[in-house]
Scaffold this motif. Structure first.
Motif, PDB file in Angstrom:
ATOM      1  N   LYS A 139      -9.005  -0.328 -12.480  1.00  0.00           N
ATOM      2  CA  LYS A 139      -9.187   0.297 -11.204  1.00  0.00           C
ATOM      3  C   LYS A 139      -9.853  -0.655 -10.159  1.00  0.00           C
ATOM      4  O   LYS A 139      -9.537  -0.340  -9.039  1.00  0.00           O
ATOM      5  CB  LYS A 139     -10.115   1.528 -11.363  1.00  0.00           C
ATOM      6  CG  LYS A 139     -10.723   2.329 -10.358  1.00  0.00           C
ATOM      7  CD  LYS A 139     -11.500   3.500 -10.765  1.00  0.00           C
ATOM      8  CE  LYS A 139     -12.946   3.034 -11.161  1.00  0.00           C
ATOM      9  NZ  LYS A 139     -13.831   4.111 -11.311  1.00  0.00           N
ATOM     10  N   SER A 140     -10.349  -1.415 -10.390  1.00  0.00           N
ATOM     11  CA  SER A 140     -11.205  -2.446  -9.361  1.00  0.00           C
ATOM     12  C   SER A 140     -10.279  -3.383  -8.938  1.00  0.00           C
ATOM     13  O   SER A 140     -10.498  -4.085  -8.105  1.00  0.00           O
ATOM     14  CB  SER A 140     -12.498  -3.020  -9.888  1.00  0.00           C
ATOM     15  OG  SER A 140     -12.168  -3.988 -10.982  1.00  0.00           O
ATOM     16  N   ARG A 141      -8.924  -3.612  -9.541  1.00  0.00           N
ATOM     17  CA  ARG A 141      -8.121  -4.820  -9.095  1.00  0.00           C
ATOM     18  C   ARG A 141      -7.001  -4.069  -8.652  1.00  0.00           C
ATOM     19  O   ARG A 141      -5.927  -4.871  -8.450  1.00  0.00           O
ATOM     20  CB  ARG A 141      -7.829  -5.270 -10.709  1.00  0.00           C
ATOM     21  CG  ARG A 141      -8.697  -6.052 -11.248  1.00  0.00           C
ATOM     22  CD  ARG A 141      -8.168  -6.980 -12.430  1.00  0.00           C
ATOM     23  NE  ARG A 141      -8.087  -6.131 -13.743  1.00  0.00           N
ATOM     24  CZ  ARG A 141      -7.090  -5.712 -14.274  1.00  0.00           C
ATOM     25  NH1 ARG A 141      -5.862  -6.640 -13.862  1.00  0.00           N
ATOM     26  NH2 ARG A 141      -6.805  -4.905 -15.057  1.00  0.00           N
ATOM     27  N   VAL A 142      -6.866  -2.941  -8.048  1.00  0.00           N
ATOM     28  CA  VAL A 142      -5.806  -2.051  -7.514  1.00  0.00           C
ATOM     29  C   VAL A 142      -5.661  -3.116  -6.132  1.00  0.00           C
ATOM     30  O   VAL A 142      -6.844  -3.004  -5.463  1.00  0.00           O
ATOM     31  CB  VAL A 142      -5.847  -0.383  -7.372  1.00  0.00           C
ATOM     32  CG1 VAL A 142      -4.985  -0.049  -6.282  1.00  0.00           C
ATOM     33  CG2 VAL A 142      -5.926  -0.128  -8.656  1.00  0.00           C
ATOM     34  N   ASP A 143      -4.716  -3.386  -5.710  1.00  0.00           N
ATOM     35  CA  ASP A 143      -4.281  -3.925  -4.606  1.00  0.00           C
ATOM     36  C   ASP A 143      -3.203  -3.096  -3.626  1.00  0.00           C
ATOM     37  O   ASP A 143      -1.925  -3.327  -3.727  1.00  0.00           O
ATOM     38  CB  ASP A 143      -3.613  -5.439  -4.965  1.00  0.00           C
ATOM     39  CG  ASP A 143      -3.567  -6.155  -3.471  1.00  0.00           C
ATOM     40  OD1 ASP A 143      -3.999  -5.717  -2.306  1.00  0.00           O
ATOM     41  OD2 ASP A 143      -2.918  -7.337  -3.435  1.00  0.00           O
ATOM     42  N   ASP A 144      -3.774  -2.250  -2.764  1.00  0.00           N
ATOM     43  CA  ASP A 144      -2.755  -1.377  -2.161  1.00  0.00           C
ATOM     44  C   ASP A 144      -2.702  -1.972  -0.632  1.00  0.00           C
ATOM     45  O   ASP A 144      -3.625  -1.853   0.158  1.00  0.00           O
ATOM     46  CB  ASP A 144      -3.587   0.107  -2.003  1.00  0.00           C
ATOM     47  CG  ASP A 144      -2.576   1.058  -1.297  1.00  0.00           C
ATOM     48  OD1 ASP A 144      -1.349   0.621  -1.014  1.00  0.00           O
ATOM     49  OD2 ASP A 144      -2.949   2.355  -1.290  1.00  0.00           O
ATOM     50  N   ARG A 145      -1.476  -2.444  -0.203  1.00  0.00           N
ATOM     51  CA  ARG A 145      -1.427  -3.109   0.968  1.00  0.00           C
ATOM     52  C   ARG A 145      -0.489  -1.746   1.852  1.00  0.00           C
ATOM     53  O   ARG A 145      -0.192  -2.409   3.160  1.00  0.00           O
ATOM     54  CB  ARG A 145      -0.282  -4.101   1.000  1.00  0.00           C
ATOM     55  CG  ARG A 145      -0.975  -5.372   0.063  1.00  0.00           C
ATOM     56  CD  ARG A 145      -2.004  -5.886   0.603  1.00  0.00           C
ATOM     57  NE  ARG A 145      -2.596  -6.769  -0.179  1.00  0.00           N
ATOM     58  CZ  ARG A 145      -2.531  -8.223   0.067  1.00  0.00           C
ATOM     59  NH1 ARG A 145      -1.768  -8.572   1.082  1.00  0.00           N
ATOM     60  NH2 ARG A 145      -2.943  -9.161  -0.836  1.00  0.00           N
ATOM     61  N   GLY A 146      -0.449  -0.828   1.510  1.00  0.00           N
ATOM     62  CA  GLY A 146       0.259   0.374   2.390  1.00  0.00           C
ATOM     63  C   GLY A 146       1.758   0.322   2.096  1.00  0.00           C
ATOM     64  O   GLY A 146       2.301   1.211   1.536  1.00  0.00           O
ATOM     65  N   SER A 147       2.511  -0.954   2.533  1.00  0.00           N
ATOM     66  CA  SER A 147       3.779  -0.852   2.028  1.00  0.00           C
ATOM     67  C   SER A 147       4.211  -1.323   0.863  1.00  0.00           C
ATOM     68  O   SER A 147       5.443  -1.227   0.504  1.00  0.00           O
ATOM     69  CB  SER A 147       4.682  -1.963   3.049  1.00  0.00           C
ATOM     70  OG  SER A 147       3.920  -3.220   3.049  1.00  0.00           O
ATOM     71  N   TRP A 148       3.386  -1.631   0.078  1.00  0.00           N
ATOM     72  CA  TRP A 148       3.601  -2.053  -1.428  1.00  0.00           C
ATOM     73  C   TRP A 148       2.032  -2.083  -1.966  1.00  0.00           C
ATOM     74  O   TRP A 148       1.036  -2.188  -1.201  1.00  0.00           O
ATOM     75  CB  TRP A 148       4.437  -3.444  -1.516  1.00  0.00           C
ATOM     76  CG  TRP A 148       3.587  -4.726  -1.072  1.00  0.00           C
ATOM     77  CD1 TRP A 148       3.725  -5.153   0.261  1.00  0.00           C
ATOM     78  CD2 TRP A 148       2.544  -5.533  -1.610  1.00  0.00           C
ATOM     79  NE1 TRP A 148       3.065  -6.109   0.259  1.00  0.00           N
ATOM     80  CE2 TRP A 148       2.370  -6.456  -0.655  1.00  0.00           C
ATOM     81  CE3 TRP A 148       2.181  -5.558  -3.007  1.00  0.00           C
ATOM     82  CZ2 TRP A 148       1.341  -7.568  -0.990  1.00  0.00           C
ATOM     83  CZ3 TRP A 148       1.127  -6.436  -3.287  1.00  0.00           C
ATOM     84  CH2 TRP A 148       0.862  -7.678  -2.235  1.00  0.00           C
ATOM     85  N   ALA A 149       1.899  -1.996  -3.248  1.00  0.00           N
ATOM     86  CA  ALA A 149       0.693  -1.994  -4.035  1.00  0.00           C
ATOM     87  C   ALA A 149       1.111  -2.647  -5.305  1.00  0.00           C
ATOM     88  O   ALA A 149       1.963  -2.639  -5.874  1.00  0.00           O
ATOM     89  CB  ALA A 149       0.037  -0.604  -3.912  1.00  0.00           C
ATOM     90  N   ILE A 150      -0.156  -2.990  -5.963  1.00  0.00           N
ATOM     91  CA  ILE A 150      -0.091  -3.325  -7.224  1.00  0.00           C
ATOM     92  C   ILE A 150      -1.329  -2.479  -8.115  1.00  0.00           C
ATOM     93  O   ILE A 150      -2.313  -2.474  -7.834  1.00  0.00           O
ATOM     94  CB  ILE A 150      -0.815  -4.699  -7.428  1.00  0.00           C
ATOM     95  CG1 ILE A 150       0.275  -5.740  -6.963  1.00  0.00           C
ATOM     96  CG2 ILE A 150      -0.852  -5.127  -9.067  1.00  0.00           C
ATOM     97  CD1 ILE A 150       1.700  -5.848  -7.308  1.00  0.00           C
ATOM     98  N   ALA A 151      -0.732  -1.690  -9.119  1.00  0.00           N
ATOM     99  CA  ALA A 151      -1.805  -0.675  -9.659  1.00  0.00           C
ATOM    100  C   ALA A 151      -1.389  -0.414 -11.128  1.00  0.00           C
ATOM    101  O   ALA A 151      -0.112  -0.763 -11.437  1.00  0.00           O
ATOM    102  CB  ALA A 151      -1.678   0.617  -9.005  1.00  0.00           C
ATOM    103  N   PRO A 152      -2.249   0.198 -12.037  1.00  0.00           N
ATOM    104  CA  PRO A 152      -1.663   0.297 -13.123  1.00  0.00           C
ATOM    105  C   PRO A 152      -0.908   1.529 -13.288  1.00  0.00           C
ATOM    106  O   PRO A 152      -0.897   2.301 -12.448  1.00  0.00           O
ATOM    107  CB  PRO A 152      -3.044   1.019 -14.074  1.00  0.00           C
ATOM    108  CG  PRO A 152      -3.935   1.346 -12.776  1.00  0.00           C
ATOM    109  CD  PRO A 152      -3.587   0.389 -11.757  1.00  0.00           C
ATOM    110  N   LEU A 153       0.093   1.648 -14.538  1.00  0.00           N
ATOM    111  CA  LEU A 153       1.019   2.374 -14.567  1.00  0.00           C
ATOM    112  C   LEU A 153       0.775   3.179 -15.981  1.00  0.00           C
ATOM    113  O   LEU A 153       0.133   2.755 -17.053  1.00  0.00           O
ATOM    114  CB  LEU A 153       2.434   1.878 -14.875  1.00  0.00           C
ATOM    115  CG  LEU A 153       3.677   2.831 -15.018  1.00  0.00           C
ATOM    116  CD1 LEU A 153       3.735   3.586 -13.716  1.00  0.00           C
ATOM    117  CD2 LEU A 153       4.763   2.042 -15.594  1.00  0.00           C
ATOM    118  N   ALA A 154       0.939   4.640 -15.635  1.00  0.00           N
ATOM    119  CA  ALA A 154       0.267   5.476 -16.942  1.00  0.00           C
ATOM    120  C   ALA A 154       0.977   5.319 -18.339  1.00  0.00           C
ATOM    121  O   ALA A 154       0.336   5.449 -19.265  1.00  0.00           O
ATOM    122  CB  ALA A 154       0.498   7.044 -16.724  1.00  0.00           C
ATOM    123  N   ALA A 155       2.330   4.592 -18.093  1.00  0.00           N
ATOM    124  CA  ALA A 155       2.991   4.392 -19.502  1.00  0.00           C
ATOM    125  C   ALA A 155       2.213   3.352 -20.265  1.00  0.00           C
ATOM    126  O   ALA A 155       1.354   2.531 -19.678  1.00  0.00           O
ATOM    127  CB  ALA A 155       4.224   3.827 -19.229  1.00  0.00           C
TER     128      ALA A 155
END
Length: 273
Positions: A202-218
C-alpha cells in the motif's frame, strides 16, 4: 516496483500450479478483447513464425498454433516453462526475459503475442525496452498483440475485503456477502497472504494519473503491476515505432481513436511494425 519481485511471484510453485489448474492448455481466450485482437492480427500474420511471450502453462498455445505451425514459447519463470513442457513436450520453449531477447534474430517472427497483461510485470521505463525488442524481432510487416491493465478499470485499487470492485457501483447483496465470506473461510491462509501483501504494498503505490504502479488482487495481491490509460498506451506503442491497428476493451468493443478514457479492465492492442 521490482521486476525481480514479479518474476519471483510467477515462478513460485504455488502460482505455477494455479496456472496449470485455472489457465491450462485448453481454456481458450481470456476475454473477448483478446479473441477480437487475434482475429484482427490473423489476416496479416497467418502462417508466419509466432513468438508466444509469457506463455505460462500454455493457455494460448493451441489458439496460436491454429495460425501457424512455426511456434516458439518463452517465459521468464522457469517453473512456468517446466509446466509448459509437461503439456507440450514437442514444442520449442525457452526461459527468456522480454526485456532482452538476444537469443532471437532480427525479423525472425511475423507475430508476437504477450497476453494476460504480462507487460505490466515490468516498470514503466522497461515497457519501452520490451516493445523495442519486439520491434527488432518482427519481420516487416509484422504484427504485435499484447494486453495491459487499465488505470481507470476495476482491477486498480482493489482491497482484500471488498464486496464490489472499484469503479463499479456498490449494491449490498446478502448473497454476494455470503459468497465473499464463504470463499475467505475456505482459504484462511489465502486471506492472511492477501492482507499481508496488500498492506505491505500500500505504501509503495505510485499513481501518476496517466499510469500507476500498484498491487493486483490476483495471487493474493502478490504481483505489483503497471496500470496504463488510453493516452499512455497510445504514446507507448507509437513511441516504440509501431502503428496501432486497433485497441480492444476486455468486452471485445473497440476503443475509438479519439477516446480519452475507458472503464475497461484491460486493453488488448493490435499493432503493426
Amino acid at each position: 516496483m521490482s521486476t525481480d519481485h514479479n518474476r519471483d511471484v510467477f515462478d513460485s510453485v504455488r502460482v505455477a500450479a494455479a496456472y496449470v489448474e485455472y489457465a491450462g492448455p485448453t481454456d481458450g481466450f481470456l476475454d473477448r478483447g483478446e479473441a477480437a485482437a487475434l482475429v484482427a492480427a490473423a489476416a496479416v500474420a497467418r502462417g508466419t513464425p509466432v513468438l508466444d511471450v509469457g506463455v505460462g502453462s500454455g493457455r494460448t498455445t493451441a489458439l496460436l498454433r491454429l495460425m501457424s505451425d512455426r511456434y516458439v514459447a518463452i517465459d521468464y519463470a522457469p517453473n512456468m516453462i517446466d509446466a509448459f513442457r509437461r503439456n507440450f513436450p514437442d514444442l520449442q520453449a525457452h526461459v527468456a526475459d522480454a526485456r532482452s531477447l538476444t537469443a532471437f534474430a532480427d525479423g525472425e517472427f511475423g507475430l508476437i503475442v504477450f497476453s494476460n497483461n504480462g507487460i505490466d510485470t515490468v516498470t514503466h521505463e522497461e515497457r519501452g525496452r520490451v516493445l523495442a525488442e519486439f520491434r527488432r524481432l518482427l519481420a516487416d510487416p509484422g504484427m504485435l498483440v499484447f494486453s495491459t491493465l487499465n488505470r481507470n478499470g476495476p482491477s486498480f485499487g482493489e482491497k482484500p475485503f471488498q464486496l464490489s470492485r472499484p469503479t463499479q457501483r456498490f449494491r449490498f447483496s446478502p448473497k454476494r456477502a455470503v459468497t465473499a465470506i464463504g470463499r475467505r473461510l475456505l482459504d484462511p491462509a489465502g486471506v492472511v497472504r492477501s492482507v499481508r501483501n496488500w498492506w505491505s504494498a500500500k505504501s509503495r503505490v505510485d499513481d501518476r494519473g496517466s499510469w500507476a504502479i500498484a498491487p493486483l488482487a490476483a495471487h493474493d495481491f502478490a504481483p505489483f503491476m503497471h496500470f496504463t490509460t488510453v493516452s499512455d498506451v497510445r504514446s507507448l506503442v507509437t513511441g516504440a515505432g509501431f502503428t496501432i491497428v486497433e485497441i480492444f476493451a476486455d468486452d471485445g468493443s473497440i476503443v475509438s481513436a479519439d477516446a480519452e478514457t475507458s472503464s475497461a479492465d484491460n486493453f488488448t492492442i493490435v499493432a503493426r511494425k
